[in-house]
Motif scaffolding. Structure first.
Motif, PDB file in Angstrom:
ATOM      1  N   VAL A   1     -77.042-109.928 -26.686  1.00 52.00           N
ATOM      2  CA  VAL A   1     -76.252-110.383 -27.912  1.00 52.00           C
ATOM      3  C   VAL A   1     -74.601-110.386 -27.268  1.00 52.00           C
ATOM      4  CG1 VAL A   1     -75.498-110.354 -30.279  1.00 52.00           C
ATOM      5  CG2 VAL A   1     -77.888-109.660 -29.714  1.00 52.00           C
ATOM      6  N   THR A   2     -74.043-111.492 -27.518  1.00 51.56           N
ATOM      7  CA  THR A   2     -72.602-111.707 -27.263  1.00 51.56           C
ATOM      8  C   THR A   2     -71.619-112.072 -28.619  1.00 51.56           C
ATOM      9  OG1 THR A   2     -73.112-112.190 -25.232  1.00 51.56           O
ATOM     10  CG2 THR A   2     -70.728-112.819 -25.980  1.00 51.56           C
ATOM     11  N   ILE A   3     -70.815-111.105 -28.813  1.00 60.03           N
ATOM     12  CA  ILE A   3     -70.210-111.332 -30.208  1.00 60.03           C
ATOM     13  C   ILE A   3     -69.150-112.511 -29.595  1.00 60.03           C
ATOM     14  CG2 ILE A   3     -68.712-110.267 -31.887  1.00 60.03           C
ATOM     15  CD1 ILE A   3     -70.839-108.072 -32.105  1.00 60.03           C
ATOM     16  N   TRP A   4     -68.532-113.073 -30.631  1.00 64.76           N
ATOM     17  CA  TRP A   4     -67.511-114.147 -29.952  1.00 64.76           C
ATOM     18  C   TRP A   4     -66.146-113.734 -30.543  1.00 64.76           C
ATOM     19  CZ3 TRP A   4     -68.490-117.060 -26.283  1.00 64.76           C
ATOM     20  CH2 TRP A   4     -67.823-118.147 -25.773  1.00 64.76           C
ATOM     21  N   GLY A   5     -65.489-112.672 -29.932  1.00 64.73           N
ATOM     22  CA  GLY A   5     -64.299-112.050 -30.285  1.00 64.73           C
ATOM     23  C   GLY A   5     -64.343-110.912 -31.404  1.00 64.73           C
ATOM     24  N   TYR A   6     -63.385-110.107 -31.367  1.00 64.06           N
ATOM     25  CA  TYR A   6     -63.670-108.981 -32.084  1.00 64.06           C
ATOM     26  C   TYR A   6     -62.066-108.362 -32.655  1.00 64.06           C
ATOM     27  CZ  TYR A   6     -62.298-105.872 -28.070  1.00 64.06           C
ATOM     28  OH  TYR A   6     -61.615-105.226 -27.239  1.00 64.06           O
ATOM     29  N   ILE A   7     -60.882-108.810 -32.015  1.00 60.02           N
ATOM     30  CA  ILE A   7     -59.747-108.461 -32.526  1.00 60.02           C
ATOM     31  C   ILE A   7     -58.940-109.427 -33.495  1.00 60.02           C
ATOM     32  CG2 ILE A   7     -57.169-107.647 -31.864  1.00 60.02           C
ATOM     33  CD1 ILE A   7     -58.846-107.194 -28.861  1.00 60.02           C
ATOM     34  N   GLU A   8     -58.509-108.772 -34.599  1.00 56.60           N
ATOM     35  CA  GLU A   8     -57.988-109.588 -35.519  1.00 56.60           C
ATOM     36  C   GLU A   8     -56.776-110.193 -34.870  1.00 56.60           C
ATOM     37  OE1 GLU A   8     -55.832-109.158 -39.939  1.00 56.60           O
ATOM     38  OE2 GLU A   8     -56.040-107.207 -38.811  1.00 56.60           O
ATOM     39  N   GLY A   9     -56.684-111.647 -35.290  1.00 58.11           N
ATOM     40  CA  GLY A   9     -55.508-112.730 -34.910  1.00 58.11           C
ATOM     41  C   GLY A   9     -56.151-113.171 -33.480  1.00 58.11           C
ATOM     42  N   GLU A  10     -57.106-112.769 -32.802  1.00 57.59           N
ATOM     43  CA  GLU A  10     -57.598-113.234 -31.634  1.00 57.59           C
ATOM     44  C   GLU A  10     -59.039-113.817 -31.575  1.00 57.59           C
ATOM     45  OE1 GLU A  10     -56.881-110.824 -28.227  1.00 57.59           O
ATOM     46  OE2 GLU A  10     -55.402-109.447 -29.249  1.00 57.59           O
ATOM     47  N   THR A  11     -59.640-114.100 -32.575  1.00 57.16           N
ATOM     48  CA  THR A  11     -60.946-114.678 -32.805  1.00 57.16           C
ATOM     49  C   THR A  11     -60.693-116.195 -33.360  1.00 57.16           C
ATOM     50  OG1 THR A  11     -61.280-114.210 -35.240  1.00 57.16           O
ATOM     51  CG2 THR A  11     -61.938-112.531 -33.551  1.00 57.16           C
ATOM     52  N   TRP A  12     -61.816-116.983 -33.039  1.00 54.45           N
ATOM     53  CA  TRP A  12     -61.256-118.561 -33.215  1.00 54.45           C
ATOM     54  C   TRP A  12     -61.364-118.937 -34.687  1.00 54.45           C
ATOM     55  CZ3 TRP A  12     -64.905-122.626 -34.460  1.00 54.45           C
ATOM     56  CH2 TRP A  12     -66.414-121.964 -34.564  1.00 54.45           C
ATOM     57  N   GLN A  13     -62.037-117.891 -35.653  1.00 51.09           N
ATOM     58  CA  GLN A  13     -62.033-118.187 -37.115  1.00 51.09           C
ATOM     59  C   GLN A  13     -61.544-116.976 -37.894  1.00 51.09           C
ATOM     60  OE1 GLN A  13     -62.598-120.999 -38.702  1.00 51.09           O
ATOM     61  NE2 GLN A  13     -62.572-119.910 -40.787  1.00 51.09           N
ATOM     62  N   ASP A  14     -60.715-117.062 -38.754  1.00 49.90           N
ATOM     63  CA  ASP A  14     -60.143-115.928 -39.453  1.00 49.90           C
ATOM     64  C   ASP A  14     -61.374-115.493 -40.230  1.00 49.90           C
ATOM     65  OD1 ASP A  14     -57.640-116.689 -38.642  1.00 49.90           O
ATOM     66  OD2 ASP A  14     -57.249-117.666 -40.465  1.00 49.90           O
ATOM     67  N   GLY A  15     -61.323-113.929 -40.215  1.00 46.36           N
ATOM     68  CA  GLY A  15     -62.221-112.972 -41.004  1.00 46.36           C
ATOM     69  C   GLY A  15     -63.397-112.734 -40.193  1.00 46.36           C
ATOM     70  N   THR A  16     -63.488-113.216 -39.137  1.00 44.49           N
ATOM     71  CA  THR A  16     -64.589-112.804 -37.964  1.00 44.49           C
ATOM     72  C   THR A  16     -64.565-111.647 -37.391  1.00 44.49           C
ATOM     73  OG1 THR A  16     -64.001-114.083 -36.345  1.00 44.49           O
ATOM     74  CG2 THR A  16     -65.638-115.143 -37.933  1.00 44.49           C
ATOM     75  N   HIS A  17     -63.103-111.029 -37.143  1.00 46.04           N
ATOM     76  CA  HIS A  17     -62.586-109.727 -36.394  1.00 46.04           C
ATOM     77  C   HIS A  17     -63.375-108.530 -36.682  1.00 46.04           C
ATOM     78  CE1 HIS A  17     -60.196-109.648 -39.808  1.00 46.04           C
ATOM     79  NE2 HIS A  17     -59.813-108.417 -39.618  1.00 46.04           N
TER      80      HIS A  17
ATOM     81  N   LYS B   1     -59.351-121.927 -31.399  1.00 46.95           N
ATOM     82  CA  LYS B   1     -58.077-122.077 -31.904  1.00 46.95           C
ATOM     83  C   LYS B   1     -56.909-121.322 -30.753  1.00 46.95           C
ATOM     84  CE  LYS B   1     -57.611-118.188 -34.864  1.00 46.95           C
ATOM     85  NZ  LYS B   1     -57.272-117.755 -36.145  1.00 46.95           N
ATOM     86  N   PRO B   2     -55.840-121.736 -30.597  1.00 43.11           N
ATOM     87  CA  PRO B   2     -54.851-121.409 -29.666  1.00 43.11           C
ATOM     88  C   PRO B   2     -54.678-119.807 -29.655  1.00 43.11           C
ATOM     89  CG  PRO B   2     -54.111-123.428 -30.413  1.00 43.11           C
ATOM     90  CD  PRO B   2     -55.187-122.882 -31.303  1.00 43.11           C
ATOM     91  N   LEU B   3     -54.910-119.167 -28.572  1.00 41.96           N
ATOM     92  CA  LEU B   3     -54.733-117.582 -28.445  1.00 41.96           C
ATOM     93  C   LEU B   3     -53.055-117.392 -28.461  1.00 41.96           C
ATOM     94  CD1 LEU B   3     -55.804-114.966 -28.404  1.00 41.96           C
ATOM     95  CD2 LEU B   3     -56.269-115.289 -26.071  1.00 41.96           C
ATOM     96  N   ILE B   4     -52.626-116.694 -29.228  1.00 45.75           N
ATOM     97  CA  ILE B   4     -51.278-116.380 -29.505  1.00 45.75           C
ATOM     98  C   ILE B   4     -51.134-114.833 -29.487  1.00 45.75           C
ATOM     99  CG2 ILE B   4     -49.055-116.471 -30.341  1.00 45.75           C
ATOM    100  CD1 ILE B   4     -49.896-119.171 -31.655  1.00 45.75           C
ATOM    101  N   VAL B   5     -50.582-114.142 -28.527  1.00 46.10           N
ATOM    102  CA  VAL B   5     -50.732-112.737 -28.486  1.00 46.10           C
ATOM    103  C   VAL B   5     -49.321-112.307 -27.903  1.00 46.10           C
ATOM    104  CG1 VAL B   5     -51.802-110.562 -27.623  1.00 46.10           C
ATOM    105  CG2 VAL B   5     -53.042-112.697 -27.748  1.00 46.10           C
ATOM    106  N   SER B   6     -48.517-111.735 -28.842  1.00 49.27           N
ATOM    107  CA  SER B   6     -47.433-111.240 -28.287  1.00 49.27           C
ATOM    108  C   SER B   6     -47.379-109.951 -27.302  1.00 49.27           C
ATOM    109  CB  SER B   6     -46.418-110.647 -29.536  1.00 49.27           C
ATOM    110  OG  SER B   6     -47.032-109.593 -30.192  1.00 49.27           O
ATOM    111  N   VAL B   7     -46.460-109.778 -26.748  1.00 52.97           N
ATOM    112  CA  VAL B   7     -46.235-108.579 -25.647  1.00 52.97           C
ATOM    113  C   VAL B   7     -46.478-107.352 -26.665  1.00 52.97           C
ATOM    114  CG1 VAL B   7     -44.914-107.371 -24.221  1.00 52.97           C
ATOM    115  CG2 VAL B   7     -44.985-109.888 -23.958  1.00 52.97           C
ATOM    116  N   ALA B   8     -45.711-107.429 -27.729  1.00 51.55           N
ATOM    117  CA  ALA B   8     -45.754-106.232 -28.608  1.00 51.55           C
ATOM    118  C   ALA B   8     -46.932-105.856 -29.189  1.00 51.55           C
ATOM    119  CB  ALA B   8     -44.444-106.434 -29.703  1.00 51.55           C
ATOM    120  N   PHE B   9     -47.713-106.863 -29.541  1.00 49.87           N
ATOM    121  CA  PHE B   9     -49.083-106.650 -29.999  1.00 49.87           C
ATOM    122  C   PHE B   9     -50.062-105.973 -28.994  1.00 49.87           C
ATOM    123  CE2 PHE B   9     -53.491-108.320 -30.589  1.00 49.87           C
ATOM    124  CZ  PHE B   9     -53.790-107.366 -31.574  1.00 49.87           C
ATOM    125  N   VAL B  10     -49.953-106.532 -27.591  1.00 48.42           N
ATOM    126  CA  VAL B  10     -50.798-106.011 -26.492  1.00 48.42           C
ATOM    127  C   VAL B  10     -50.295-104.566 -26.274  1.00 48.42           C
ATOM    128  CG1 VAL B  10     -51.316-106.130 -24.139  1.00 48.42           C
ATOM    129  CG2 VAL B  10     -50.943-108.526 -25.460  1.00 48.42           C
TER     130      VAL B  10
END
Length: 480
Positions: free
Chosen positions: A281-297, A5-14
């Motif tokens: 092993v490669t985990i596919w994303g780890y930060i809330e709001g930046e993983t392709w599926q909700d709840g996987t962070h 899913k599209p990655l939306i990261v605000s400057v504030a969050f970074v």
């Protein structure tokens, strides 16, 4: 993987991530490194400040997919791919190019071309990727052949006599373009379905018989992992291992509330990690709001570990005592929880001392107060005789206080002095602004690691800097 899913990261969050750097950063001296395995993650639009705290392998989430690089014909944009690749190389992490041939994220313009044009464009794409990322340790050559063949499949061989001629052709091209990389195939739906695994093996055996494949990638996304039995997982892993090829878990995630996700990781991650054929092993994303599926962070937006990540850290990252050498008796590891731990300071106006004003790991760090001016040099360091043999990297996390005039930024370097001449090597110049955190990595290649005389962090004032500030060092460790 499926389209993220599209990655939306605000400057504030970074900025929040950069400033927090986790309330309890672990020592990422992974136990897996001692076993020759990696535990990696994806990089998307920026480098998270805590990436190296947890992960030691890099896969770009989208930036090395054909659609991302060449969205318009003959206009290639490698900027995001270069960012991930350079970060991996600068930190000594294996890099995987993901992916060359895949139907789900191919450029839209390729579908309207003639077969001969399609073939020529695919060759051009593979060769361009190989020329630019010749140093990639791994390449996902064909992604999801069972589920998402490309629109140009017939232009590159179609089914042919083997049923999979287009896959064979792709690996032949990749072998020429990436002669020094391990070539992988990648697919989902395998870990939970022995029938799909058997079909996958047909392709793998065709490639193996031709000497074209170096490893097997299996995606382990939540929709296959959340409810799969460990007996099925072991059965599938044994089927794939029968080829004699190493297995790479390429895209792992699991969902659930904190306790459900924890239970799933505790039950299933060891099945993957401890299997002798699994080499990473490669985990596919780890930060809330930046993983392709909700709840996987695995980390919340505020920088807090979820229980599954805490468990992974404690059990598989060595908890500060495994793999890379944290607490290994070589004198390098320091978290300053009990004092200055033998560290000193030069050109300070106060300190150094152990403080609870900030920490990257635990609850304390080492603080020194400095007077800023252009070209001023300040040190937090440890001197003596140290043996760093068997390690290739020295790391530390640093922070600048929020007060003081930093001018063009406060320069920081991690350094060592070695040998009787106190030969200097450093991590290279980085700058921080007030309140910013940086993770520093020093490559020890070329250093006489058996004769370290001093190591520490140098802070350098820049043009326009003035006033007094505090600087902090924490979580100093060696890594293999």
């Amino acid at each position: 993987m499926l389209r993220s899913k599209p990655l939306i990261v605000s400057v504030a969050f970074v900025l929040v991530l950069s400033l927090s750097a986790l309330a309890a950063n672990p020592n990422p001296a992974h136990a897996g490194i001692a076993k020759g395995k990696f535990l990696g993650n994806v990089i998307a639009g920026y480098i998270p400040s805590n990436f190296a705290t947890y992960w030691d392998q890099v896969t770009p989430e989208n930036s090395t997919k054909w659609e991302s690089v060449e969205s318009s014909r003959d206009n290639m944009n490698w900027s995001q791919a270069d960012m991930a690749y350079n970060y991996a190389k600068n930190n000594g992490f294996p890099f995987k190019f993901h992916t060359l041939v895949w139907g789900s994220q191919e450029p839209g313009w390729v579908r309207g071309l003639s077969a001969s044009e399609q073939r020529a464009e695919v060759i051009e794409w593979i060769q361009a990727a190989g020329q630019r990322y010749r140093g990639a340790e791994f390449v996902d050559v064909v992604n999801e052949p069972l589920h998402a063949p490309p629109s140009y499949k017939n232009a590159i061989g179609g089914d042919g006599a083997t049923g999979w001629d287009w896959v064979i052709w792709s690996f032949e091209q990749a072998r020429q373009a990436f002669p020094n990389s391990k070539l992988l195939i990648n697919e989902y739906g395998i870990i939970s379905d022995p029938n799909a695994a058997a079909q996958y093996l047909e392709i793998i055996q065709l490639l193996k018989s031709r000497g074209l494949i170096d490893g097997i990638g299996i995606q382990c996304h939540y929709f296959n992992m959340d409810n799969v039995s460990v007996s099925t997982m072991r059965n599938v892993l044994n089927m794939l291992a029968s080829t004699g090829l190493p297995i790479y878990v390429s895209e792992l995630d699991m969902t659930g509330d904190d306790q459900t996700q924890l239970a799933r990781y505790q039950e299933k991650f060891p099945v993957l990690w401890e299997h002798p054929a699994v080499q990473g092993v490669t985990i596919w994303g780890y930060i809330e709001g930046e993983t392709w599926q909700d709840g996987t962070h695995l980390i919340t937006r505020s920088g807090q570990e979820r229980p599954a990540l805490t468990w992974l850290r404690e059990v598989y990252f060595g908890n500060g005592d495994g793999g890379g050498g944290g607490g290994g008796g070589d004198g390098a590891y320091a978290d300053f929880e009990t004092g200055t731990e033998g560290w000193s300071g030069r050109n300070l106006v106060g300190g150094p001392w152990s403080t609870d004003a900030w920490s990257a790991k635990g609850s304390r760090s080492l603080q020194g107060d400095i007077q800023l001016s252009n070209g001023s040099q300040h040190y937090l360091y440890k001197s003596g005789n140290f043996n760093f043999s068997g390690h290739s990297l020295l790391r530390a996390t640093v922070k600048g206080a929020t007060w003081g005039n930093y001018g063009n930024g406060l320069g920081v370097k991690l350094y060592v002095k070695y040998g009787s001449n106190y030969t200097w090597k450093d991590s290279g110049w980085q700058t921080i602004r007030p309140g910013e955190v940086r993770e520093l990595t020093l490559n020890l290649s070329g250093v006489n690691t058996s004769d370290i005389r001093e190591y520490g962090v140098q802070f350098i004032g820049t043009e326009g800097s003035s006033g007094r500030t505090s600087v902090y060092v924490d979580n100093v460790y060696l890594w293999n």
